[in-house]
Design a protein around this motif. Sequence first.
Motif, mmCIF file in Angstrom:
data_model
loop_
_atom_site.group_PDB
_atom_site.id
_atom_site.type_symbol
_atom_site.label_atom_id
_atom_site.label_comp_id
_atom_site.label_asym_id
_atom_site.label_seq_id
_atom_site.Cartn_x
_atom_site.Cartn_y
_atom_site.Cartn_z
ATOM 1 N N ALA A 13 0.780 -1.122 0.198
ATOM 2 C CA ALA A 13 -0.059 0.036 0.141
ATOM 3 C C ALA A 13 0.815 1.148 0.035
ATOM 4 C CB ALA A 13 -0.957 -0.057 1.048
ATOM 5 N N ILE A 14 1.827 1.290 0.781
ATOM 6 C CA ILE A 14 2.725 2.385 0.861
ATOM 7 C C ILE A 14 3.517 2.735 -0.280
ATOM 8 C CG2 ILE A 14 4.944 3.259 1.999
ATOM 9 C CD1 ILE A 14 4.101 1.839 4.569
ATOM 10 N N ALA A 15 4.021 1.496 -1.132
ATOM 11 C CA ALA A 15 4.540 1.618 -2.287
ATOM 12 C C ALA A 15 3.780 2.216 -3.565
ATOM 13 C CB ALA A 15 5.252 0.497 -2.789
ATOM 14 N N PHE A 16 2.402 1.692 -3.545
ATOM 15 C CA PHE A 16 1.487 1.873 -4.489
ATOM 16 C C PHE A 16 1.355 3.413 -4.400
ATOM 17 C CE2 PHE A 16 -2.794 2.000 -6.355
ATOM 18 C CZ PHE A 16 -2.673 1.591 -7.529
ATOM 19 N N TYR A 17 0.573 3.850 -3.199
ATOM 20 C CA TYR A 17 -0.130 5.049 -2.981
ATOM 21 C C TYR A 17 1.216 6.161 -2.814
ATOM 22 C CZ TYR A 17 -4.511 3.021 -2.491
ATOM 23 O OH TYR A 17 -5.655 2.115 -2.914
ATOM 24 N N GLY A 18 2.238 5.720 -2.233
ATOM 25 C CA GLY A 18 3.403 6.715 -2.169
ATOM 26 C C GLY A 18 3.774 7.122 -3.558
#
Length: 290
Positions: free
Chosen positions: A216-221
């Motif tokens: 989630a962090i990688a995708f939305y970041g």
Amino acid sequence: MGIITDIVLPVSLAFIMISIGLTLTLGDFRRVAAQPRDFLIGAVSQIIVLPLVAFALVTAWRVEPVLAVGVMIIAAAPGGVTSNLLTLFARGDVALSVSLTAITSLLSVVTVPLIVVTAHQHFVAGSGGEVAGDLTVTGAVLKIFVIVTVPVLAGLAVRHTMPGFALRFEPLARRISAVLFVLVMVGAIYAERANIGSYFAQAGAITLTLNIAMMAIAFYGAAWLGMRRPQRIAIALECGLQNGTLAIAVAASLFHETLYAIPAAIYSLMMFGTALAFVFLVTRGRPAAV
């Protein structure tokens, strides 16, 4: 782990790393130079952000020190070869995924020892635990150079000198790698079968949380940084699908206790389910051309 540690694990890891080398061409390095921002965001997410998230989780969770190091080992591992295939299914940037897998695998000869040795000193030695052998960054670098870098370079040499053979053999190598990966994972769990329920209770929730949180962090970041959807998909899968075989091999080669490898085995069991769910979510209702 007996025969698993002594024979199956090193042979499996060597073959898997050779298969990564077979996918690596000079075009991967040129692609990184041509699109450095995408690669840098992916590499920073994989090499820096993922271990930091893992460290925060194991610190807040207060897990057993050896299990905490085990979680840091799987967080330090580079992406696995399966991330490239699932990126294709998810309509992500496969070229970026291949570049990240291959180059972070080469960089792991430095990044993995630094993270793992630091984690061991903090969680185990720092808590009064017994130091496992003569654990130093230099010693760990040499071991990981032999089990990771040499096979990758061998695969790269085959791709460069015999490109036709490499292209024909690479799909089969992926399938063989998948079978070997399952054998290693099952072997690690079987060796600790009497305690696996307890270990799963201790490390299951934290490894699942790490996996989902990091994707989630990688995708939305990446979205926050203005990256396009295909690149975001590639980075998210790269951060979610770790090289579990490498993580188990690091645990086996640096330490003499199977417990260090358990978080990697548990993470590996979970990551395919969450990755497939991610692929379903990002492709749902979207045409194949997207």
